[in-house]
Write a protein that holds these residues in place. Sequence first.
Motif, PDB file in Angstrom:
ATOM      1  N   ILE A  73       0.840  -1.207   0.000  1.00 30.98           N
ATOM      2  CA  ILE A  73       0.000   0.000   0.000  1.00 30.98           C
ATOM      3  C   ILE A  73       0.874   1.256   0.000  1.00 30.98           C
ATOM      4  N   ILE A  74       1.954   1.223   0.775  1.00 33.54           N
ATOM      5  CA  ILE A  74       2.876   2.363   0.806  1.00 33.54           C
ATOM      6  C   ILE A  74       3.511   2.580  -0.562  1.00 33.54           C
ATOM      7  N   LEU A  75       3.926   1.495  -1.205  1.00 33.11           N
ATOM      8  CA  LEU A  75       4.553   1.600  -2.521  1.00 33.11           C
ATOM      9  C   LEU A  75       3.582   2.118  -3.571  1.00 33.11           C
ATOM     10  N   ILE A  76       2.347   1.617  -3.540  1.00 30.21           N
ATOM     11  CA  ILE A  76       1.340   2.059  -4.513  1.00 30.21           C
ATOM     12  C   ILE A  76       1.042   3.549  -4.330  1.00 30.21           C
ATOM     13  N   GLU A  77       0.905   3.965  -3.084  1.00 30.32           N
ATOM     14  CA  GLU A  77       0.671   5.382  -2.809  1.00 30.32           C
ATOM     15  C   GLU A  77       1.814   6.236  -3.355  1.00 30.32           C
ATOM     16  N   LYS A  78       3.039   5.788  -3.132  1.00 33.10           N
ATOM     17  CA  LYS A  78       4.218   6.540  -3.576  1.00 33.10           C
ATOM     18  C   LYS A  78       4.258   6.632  -5.104  1.00 33.10           C
ATOM     19  N   MET A  79       3.965   5.522  -5.785  1.00 30.22           N
ATOM     20  CA  MET A  79       4.017   5.542  -7.255  1.00 30.22           C
ATOM     21  C   MET A  79       2.904   6.403  -7.850  1.00 30.22           C
ATOM     22  N   LEU A  80       1.742   6.458  -7.190  1.00 31.63           N
ATOM     23  CA  LEU A  80       0.673   7.315  -7.693  1.00 31.63           C
ATOM     24  C   LEU A  80       0.923   8.779  -7.380  1.00 31.63           C
ATOM     25  N   ASP A  81       1.764   9.045  -6.404  1.00 32.82           N
ATOM     26  CA  ASP A  81       2.189  10.418  -6.133  1.00 32.82           C
ATOM     27  C   ASP A  81       3.256  10.880  -7.113  1.00 32.82           C
ATOM     28  N   GLU A  82       4.165   9.963  -7.473  1.00 30.74           N
ATOM     29  CA  GLU A  82       5.365  10.372  -8.206  1.00 30.74           C
ATOM     30  C   GLU A  82       5.434   9.899  -9.657  1.00 30.74           C
ATOM     31  N   ASP A  83       4.853   8.720  -9.975  1.00 24.73           N
ATOM     32  CA  ASP A  83       5.156   8.102 -11.261  1.00 24.73           C
ATOM     33  C   ASP A  83       3.985   7.973 -12.231  1.00 24.73           C
ATOM     34  N   PHE A  84       2.788   7.700 -11.712  1.00 26.84           N
ATOM     35  CA  PHE A  84       1.662   7.367 -12.594  1.00 26.84           C
ATOM     36  C   PHE A  84       0.439   8.223 -12.310  1.00 26.84           C
ATOM     37  N   LEU A  85      -0.360   8.392 -13.385  1.00 29.07           N
ATOM     38  CA  LEU A  85      -1.591   9.186 -13.273  1.00 29.07           C
ATOM     39  C   LEU A  85      -2.832   8.309 -13.133  1.00 29.07           C
ATOM     40  N   ASN A  86      -2.741   7.043 -13.491  1.00 30.20           N
ATOM     41  CA  ASN A  86      -3.917   6.165 -13.475  1.00 30.20           C
ATOM     42  C   ASN A  86      -3.667   4.911 -12.649  1.00 30.20           C
ATOM     43  N   SER A  99      -7.942   8.271 -11.653  1.00 31.79           N
ATOM     44  CA  SER A  99      -7.170   9.021 -12.651  1.00 31.79           C
ATOM     45  C   SER A  99      -6.955  10.450 -12.185  1.00 31.79           C
ATOM     46  N   VAL A 100      -5.862  11.018 -12.642  1.00 28.56           N
ATOM     47  CA  VAL A 100      -5.541  12.419 -12.357  1.00 28.56           C
ATOM     48  C   VAL A 100      -5.626  13.178 -13.674  1.00 28.56           C
ATOM     49  N   GLN A 101      -6.458  14.220 -13.709  1.00 25.73           N
ATOM     50  CA  GLN A 101      -6.684  14.990 -14.922  1.00 25.73           C
ATOM     51  C   GLN A 101      -5.566  16.016 -15.127  1.00 25.73           C
ATOM     52  N   LYS A 102      -5.618  16.695 -16.276  1.00 21.59           N
ATOM     53  CA  LYS A 102      -4.580  17.672 -16.614  1.00 21.59           C
ATOM     54  C   LYS A 102      -4.483  18.801 -15.598  1.00 21.59           C
ATOM     55  N   ASN A 103      -5.600  19.129 -14.958  1.00 24.84           N
ATOM     56  CA  ASN A 103      -5.589  20.204 -13.958  1.00 24.84           C
ATOM     57  C   ASN A 103      -5.230  19.690 -12.570  1.00 24.84           C
ATOM     58  N   ASP A 104      -4.649  18.467 -12.512  1.00 26.86           N
ATOM     59  CA  ASP A 104      -4.216  17.833 -11.270  1.00 26.86           C
ATOM     60  C   ASP A 104      -5.371  17.476 -10.337  1.00 26.86           C
ATOM     61  N   ILE A 105      -6.561  17.436 -10.885  1.00 33.36           N
ATOM     62  CA  ILE A 105      -7.719  17.019 -10.094  1.00 33.36           C
ATOM     63  C   ILE A 105      -7.927  15.520 -10.277  1.00 33.36           C
ATOM     64  N   ALA A 106      -7.947  14.799  -9.151  1.00 33.86           N
ATOM     65  CA  ALA A 106      -8.102  13.339  -9.201  1.00 33.86           C
ATOM     66  C   ALA A 106      -9.577  12.965  -9.077  1.00 33.86           C
ATOM     67  N   LYS A 107      -9.918  11.838  -9.695  1.00 31.03           N
ATOM     68  CA  LYS A 107     -11.287  11.356  -9.556  1.00 31.03           C
ATOM     69  C   LYS A 107     -11.294   9.834  -9.574  1.00 31.03           C
ATOM     70  N   ILE A 108     -12.368   9.268  -9.038  1.00 29.35           N
ATOM     71  CA  ILE A 108     -12.551   7.817  -9.048  1.00 29.35           C
ATOM     72  C   ILE A 108     -13.908   7.515  -9.657  1.00 29.35           C
ATOM     73  N   ILE A 109     -13.914   6.552 -10.572  1.00 38.92           N
ATOM     74  CA  ILE A 109     -15.158   6.056 -11.142  1.00 38.92           C
ATOM     75  C   ILE A 109     -15.305   4.603 -10.718  1.00 38.92           C
ATOM     76  N   THR A 110     -16.416   4.263 -10.129  1.00 36.86           N
ATOM     77  CA  THR A 110     -16.676   2.893  -9.685  1.00 36.86           C
ATOM     78  C   THR A 110     -17.733   2.267 -10.582  1.00 36.86           C
ATOM     79  N   LYS A 111     -17.445   1.056 -11.053  1.00 34.88           N
ATOM     80  CA  LYS A 111     -18.345   0.356 -11.965  1.00 34.88           C
ATOM     81  C   LYS A 111     -18.543  -1.081 -11.487  1.00 34.88           C
ATOM     82  N   PRO A 112     -19.556  -1.768 -12.004  1.00 36.84           N
ATOM     83  CA  PRO A 112     -19.745  -3.184 -11.653  1.00 36.84           C
ATOM     84  C   PRO A 112     -18.507  -4.006 -12.035  1.00 36.84           C
ATOM     85  N   ALA A 113     -18.299  -5.058 -11.306  1.00 37.09           N
ATOM     86  CA  ALA A 113     -17.120  -5.901 -11.533  1.00 37.09           C
ATOM     87  C   ALA A 113     -17.131  -6.483 -12.939  1.00 37.09           C
TER      88      ALA A 113
END
Length: 391
Positions: A73-86, A99-113
């Motif tokens: 969990i720590i590693l995933i948090e770090k990579m989403l802070d520093e390396d990846f947008l999605n 996902s993190v948009q161009k304006n640095d605003i993050a959002k989450i979309i939840t869908k059925p499995a």
Amino acid sequence: MSDQLTTLLQHLRVSLENQSLIKITLGNKKEKTAILKNVFIKPVMVKNGLKLSFVYRYPTKDITKNFDAKESIILIEKMLDEDFLNADLFTVDKDHYYSVQKNDIAKIITKPATLSKSALTNQHDKEKVRIVNAATSSYLKELGITTAEGLVKKEKQDKYKQINKYIEIIDGIIKDLQFKESLSVVDMGSGSGYLTFALYDYLVNVKHLTTNITGIELREELVKKCNTIAANAKYTNLLFKAGTIQNSVIDQTDILIALHACDTATDEAIFSGIKAHAKVIICAPCCHKQIRKQMMPAEALKGITKHGILLERQAEITTDAIRALLMEAHGYKTKVFEFIATEHTPKNVLIVGVRSAEHENIQTAFIEKASALKNIFGIENHHLETLLKLL
């Protein structure tokens, strides 16, 4: 950390607790020049408990590492802070797309499995099913592959894999062939006998074929050792003889094998197989000095052969291509493919010929193709071609 990332990590924690996690994918690099392209994560159950397996994908390789849940969990948090947008989080219950948009605003979309089955497996604890049973093959212990308890020694894992790959290949070659009641095999240059013993054991004790195998080896101390092991294993129709490939006389055999015979010794082995009307010829060539010394290609190809390493590789390819064509000319349906790359087998090309026509029916079209290759590279003679003129 944004609220959306906090929410994503909470979904991850819950999925780990109730074992509903299937996989996580991190992508869309923040820095487009970064060499790490993606990270693929899935749960695995190993001896020490639940882990998350991280596959780090680079342009030319993948690197796999396992981490416990808290560290993951720590590693995933770090990579989403520093390396990846999605980040795509797949669980048995729902899919969460971060996902993190161009304006640095993050959002989450939840869908059925979208995936209905958990990827949580014991795959890291499962041993691959091997054709050669290490625990019950006594010859492996005497050859130093396994311990007294029948466990493969750490330093012999590559050799054990090579043995199994070899038997898989042989099985694939002969499974649709019809042999007489008694199958005869000659292994030219049998060396320490690893593969010879494995083949005998497989043909006799697994395929239940009446089989006679003769191993030919120059070093008398290895011949003596292998005959002793064969006697101890009660392999009554396995015999090792001292001799060379060049000087061995073979009247008739069903299968002729020559693995890592140096330079023209491979040609001598192929010639012996053709002369003996062998139904199958299996060779793993080594060195290729005879052709390399002669190669003087036409002007357009001099750029290849002026470099030593390229000349060596081109000599290997050309030598084996001519061998395959000459075998085809003498009625053998021939394939050239990779054997196995290990420290024990640096030369990993295998030439396999299965006789599909009578020995006398020479097909001149293949002779002409071999001659054309010789002309292109300025080759005066190929040793196998010279030998075949003796037939």
